[in-house]
Design a protein around this motif. Sequence first.
Motif: not given
Length: 76
Positions: A41-51
Amino acid sequence: MPNEPIHWLSPLDKCDWCSTPFTKTPGAKMYDARSRQGPWGNFCPECFREQAGHLGTGHGQEYTCQADGRWLKTAG
C-alpha cells in the motif's frame, strides 16, 4: 548512462492504512511498501514506521514530494 529519476505516476490520494491525505508540500514523504501483514500500500511516514518499516527490493520505496508537486523516488 546515468540513472534516470523515477517518479510516482499513479493517482495518490491518502494513506491506505489510516486515510490521512497526502499533501503536495515539498519534502513530504510517501512510502509504497509491503505491510508486515503482507499487503502492499501507500503509507504516510507514521504508518510506514508502524506497519512496514523496511525499504528495498521486495519491501518498499520512499518517495519525496518535489517543488513541482511530483513524487520522486528517494530510497528503496
